[in-house]
Design a protein around this motif. Structure first.
Motif, mmCIF file in Angstrom:
data_model
loop_
_atom_site.group_PDB
_atom_site.id
_atom_site.type_symbol
_atom_site.label_atom_id
_atom_site.label_comp_id
_atom_site.label_asym_id
_atom_site.label_seq_id
_atom_site.Cartn_x
_atom_site.Cartn_y
_atom_site.Cartn_z
ATOM 1 N N GLN A 206 0.828 -1.211 0.000
ATOM 2 C CA GLN A 206 0.000 0.000 0.000
ATOM 3 C C GLN A 206 0.863 1.261 0.000
ATOM 4 O O GLN A 206 0.592 2.223 0.731
ATOM 5 N N LEU A 207 1.905 1.266 -0.812
ATOM 6 C CA LEU A 207 2.820 2.410 -0.851
ATOM 7 C C LEU A 207 2.081 3.671 -1.264
ATOM 8 O O LEU A 207 1.378 3.685 -2.277
ATOM 9 N N LYS A 208 2.236 4.716 -0.491
ATOM 10 C CA LYS A 208 1.637 6.014 -0.792
ATOM 11 C C LYS A 208 2.735 7.051 -0.913
ATOM 12 O O LYS A 208 3.607 7.145 -0.041
ATOM 13 N N THR A 209 2.712 7.820 -1.992
ATOM 14 C CA THR A 209 3.770 8.792 -2.247
ATOM 15 C C THR A 209 3.324 10.202 -1.869
ATOM 16 O O THR A 209 2.156 10.555 -2.009
ATOM 17 N N PHE A 210 4.268 10.995 -1.402
ATOM 18 C CA PHE A 210 4.058 12.411 -1.085
ATOM 19 C C PHE A 210 5.160 13.195 -1.787
ATOM 20 O O PHE A 210 6.223 13.455 -1.204
ATOM 21 N N GLU B 123 -7.411 17.285 -4.712
ATOM 22 C CA GLU B 123 -6.151 17.416 -3.986
ATOM 23 C C GLU B 123 -5.414 16.099 -3.801
ATOM 24 O O GLU B 123 -4.190 16.072 -3.672
ATOM 25 N N CYS B 124 -6.146 14.990 -3.770
ATOM 26 C CA CYS B 124 -5.500 13.683 -3.614
ATOM 27 C C CYS B 124 -4.488 13.419 -4.730
ATOM 28 O O CYS B 124 -3.513 12.699 -4.525
ATOM 29 N N TYR B 125 -4.751 13.958 -5.920
ATOM 30 C CA TYR B 125 -3.947 13.607 -7.086
ATOM 31 C C TYR B 125 -2.722 14.497 -7.263
ATOM 32 O O TYR B 125 -1.930 14.286 -8.175
ATOM 33 N N ARG B 126 -2.573 15.493 -6.416
ATOM 34 C CA ARG B 126 -1.416 16.381 -6.536
ATOM 35 C C ARG B 126 -0.160 15.681 -6.011
ATOM 36 O O ARG B 126 -0.196 14.978 -5.013
ATOM 37 N N ASN B 127 0.921 15.907 -6.693
ATOM 38 C CA ASN B 127 2.240 15.398 -6.269
ATOM 39 C C ASN B 127 2.294 13.883 -6.198
ATOM 40 O O ASN B 127 3.082 13.315 -5.445
ATOM 41 N N GLN B 128 1.435 13.194 -6.964
ATOM 42 C CA GLN B 128 1.484 11.738 -6.996
ATOM 43 C C GLN B 128 2.335 11.257 -8.162
ATOM 44 O O GLN B 128 2.482 11.933 -9.171
ATOM 45 N N GLU B 129 2.890 10.066 -8.002
ATOM 46 C CA GLU B 129 3.655 9.426 -9.065
ATOM 47 C C GLU B 129 2.868 8.210 -9.555
ATOM 48 O O GLU B 129 2.290 7.466 -8.772
ATOM 49 N N ARG C 42 8.785 14.629 -0.514
ATOM 50 C CA ARG C 42 9.811 13.629 -0.869
ATOM 51 C C ARG C 42 9.753 12.461 0.122
ATOM 52 O O ARG C 42 10.752 12.037 0.673
ATOM 53 N N ARG C 43 8.544 11.925 0.277
ATOM 54 C CA ARG C 43 8.314 10.921 1.320
ATOM 55 C C ARG C 43 7.409 9.829 0.785
ATOM 56 O O ARG C 43 6.536 10.062 -0.049
#
Length: 598
Positions: A107-111, A538-544, A115-116
């Motif tokens: 369940q990897l979640k990117t920020f 907002e959930c989709y911002r800064n996602q990879e 940078r986390r």
């Protein structure tokens, strides 16, 4: 940071794994180390005590500020091995080492802005990187390892095209996909009174009613008319539909006294599937023949008005008994048709339509020595393994099927031989599938995430179509994923999986479903459909990678949830944008109103 789990336990577990893995195929690891013993000791002393509540845990996660200096401790960087055939990530945090195979279960979640990354591995872990280059390098390598572990081949461009097909390259490289269908999506239906759905904001989920059931509930059969039904171990409980939920009527059909078990051997256990038909006056009940497997050799036909089993049907083709793993109505509104006599059946390699009208014009019942045979009127038995798992129908009778290999196939309402469109999926088996009434959106359930697929495309003549009516070619958008946060995934438990995700229920042209709901253990998880589709959310911002939505509401019950479903749209009231949600546990059934913000 590692949840409330013992770091000694994690360390010993990883050492045992390391010993067992010697001699197996070579694996890739990602190491995260802190070598300064004095700093490790200080970190351990500063480690906070386990928070006493879920909200405290979440608050501490959100407030997390990991500040590292690359000059003070350059070994905090992620180290990646260059050779691998499968992948694992063993970060070392505060002197403890964990090892976990790279998979969707993490369940990897990117920020990206921090940078986390957060992930689950016998606890909830967070890793922060010094610079964007390290962060993006890790995320890219993780995605490659995930692809390799899923498909068993190296994550090269050629292999990705081979797995997904050139038309679906946007599924693995979302940056090149056409996202216009998502950008325009919120124009297709009315905006919700409250456009935001904050995590775990349950103040507008109002429980209207809870009632004890007569016995272990196995499934729900919600009606769009007067009644709904709770199918249990020993019978069927009839409940009344209201705008604020369902109430018991004191009416109960007992299987034993209704001659349910008195017929042939096509049913050996409690029914796991109940299908309403003929203006909801009749019900088909299907039970697995063998414990632990969904397949059945037949079904029982219950007359709800008399409370009796009137016919026991057998599945047969060309004189040979066959099995079905699932049945469904001809279309989303077919259960309201008073003259309906056909329904669809699905097995591992079969898709067909069954007809209950006897070709000889004779009425047959359980008094006959042999169970009557359903009439196979239309369908196809596929020669190669399609591994069908589940299916659903649109308002016009088009069919969507989910498969073991993750593929999602679309069939028009006039052909069962060849799919108009076949989405490759993301490798995880599709265990349940649903589709909107208009056929424009598909929701697939996997164990660890939900996948939302748009079927809309523009043909060469500039006309808007769906993948049920035409071949989409390369005009295909990337899907959206719906996931739990690492914290909620951990709290849901290691053995709890997503089940039975579905849209809210409409059966009228021009109306759009408003919510999505799925079950995970004791959680009923609800997403705002419009919010999921909103590309600027907002959930989709800064996602990879593929966009994943983490904004949902959770209803927590005391027992594992059997099913969560929205009642029919007609039961919505003026102060609520949605009909009540019904949640069943083995011994209780509850109704919730999703009211507008008060």
């Amino acid at each position: 940071m590692g949840g409330s789990h013992s770091r000694d336990d994690l360390n010993s577990d990883s050492d045992e794994e390391g010993n067992e893995e010697q001699g197996e195929e070579e694996e890739n690891y990602q190491d995260f180390e802190e070598e300064d013993e004095e700093k490790r000791q200080r970190s351990s002393e500063r480690r906070p005590k386990t928070p006493s509540s879920l909200d405290e845990v979440e608050a501490k996660l959100k407030a997390l500020k990991l500040k590292y200096s690359s000059t003070q401790n350059p070994n905090l960087k992620m180290q990646l091995n260059s050779t691998f055939t499968s992948a694992e990530t063993p970060p070392k945090l505060n002197g403890s080492k964990i090892r976990v195979k790279v998979s969707a279960e993490m369940q990897l979640k990117t920020f990206g802005d921090q940078r986390r990354v957060d992930f689950v591995a016998k606890g909830v872990w967070a890793m922060k990187f010094f610079n964007n280059e390290d962060y993006k390098g890790f995320v890219s390598e993780f995605q490659d390892c995930l692809f390799e572990n899923m498909y068993g081949v190296e994550a090269t461009e050629a292999n990705k095209i081979k797995v997904y097909g050139k038309d679906f390259i946007g599924w693995v490289k979302p940056e090149v996909a056409d996202d216009s269908v998502w950008e325009d999506a919120d124009d297709t239906f009315l905006k919700s009174p409250d456009p935001t759905t904050p995590l775990r904001a349950n103040q507008d989920l109002r429980e209207e009613f809870e009632e004890a059931a007569n016995g272990g509930i196995q499934s729900l059969a919600l009606g769009a008319l007067d009644n709904s039904f709770l199918v249990g171990d020993s019978g069927i409980q009839v409940v009344k539909n209201f705008t604020h939920g369902i109430h018991g009527k004191g009416v109960y059909v007992n299987f034993d006294h209704g001659n349910y078990r008195g017929g042939s051997s096509s049913v050996h256990s409690t029914p796991k599937k109940a299908l309403l038909m003929r203006a909801e006056t009749n019900m088909l009940l299907m039970s697995p023949t063998n414990e632990g497997k969904p397949h059945s050799t037949g079904l029982h036909h219950l007359d709800i008005e008399t409370g009796k089993i009137v016919t026991e049907w057998k599945f047969e083709k060309d004189g040979t008994d066959i099995t079905m793993r699932d049945i469904t109505n001809d279309s989303k509104g077919a259960q309201l048709d008073p003259s309906g006599s056909t329904f669809l059946g699905l097995d591992d390699n079969r898709l067909c339509r069954w007809d209950m009208r006897d070709r000889k014009g004779m009425v047959q019942n359980l008094a006959t020595s042999n169970a009557p045979v359903l009439n196979w009127t239309q369908g196809h038995q596929f020669s190669r393994g399609t591994n069908f798992q589940c299916f659903a129908t649109t308002g016009d009778g088009s069919i969507v099927i989910g498969s073991l290999d993750g593929k999602i196939r679309l069939y028009s309402n006039n052909s069962m031989r060849q799919a108009k469109t076949a989405f490759p999926g993301l490798g995880s088996p599709i265990t349940h599938v649903d589709v909107t009434y208009d056929g424009k959106w598909i929701l697939g359930t996997t164990d660890t995430y939900l996948i939302l697929v748009c079927t809309i495309f523009t043909d060469k003549d500039g006309k808007a179509k769906t993948g049920f009516t035409g071949r989409m070619g390369n005009r295909i958008s990337a899907p959206r994923l719906l996931k739990l946060t690492p914290l909620d995934s951990h709290l849901a438990g290691t053995n709890n999986k997503f089940r039975n995700a579905q849209f809210s229920w409409v059966t009228e042209h021009g109306k759009q479903e408003r919510h999505l709901v799925a079950t995970v253990g004791k959680f009923s998880v609800i997403w705002n459909f419009q919010q999921v589709k909103n590309g600027s959310h907002e959930c989709y911002r800064n996602q990879e990678g593929l966009k994943s939505c983490y904004c949902y509401k959770i209803v927590l019950k005391d027992d594992s949830i059997v099913d969560s479903r929205f009642m029919h749209d007609k039961f919505a009231v003026t102060d609520s944008p949605e009909a009540p949600l019904v949640i069943a546990t083995p011994m209780k059934v509850s109704s919730f109103s999703i009211s507008s913000k008060r």
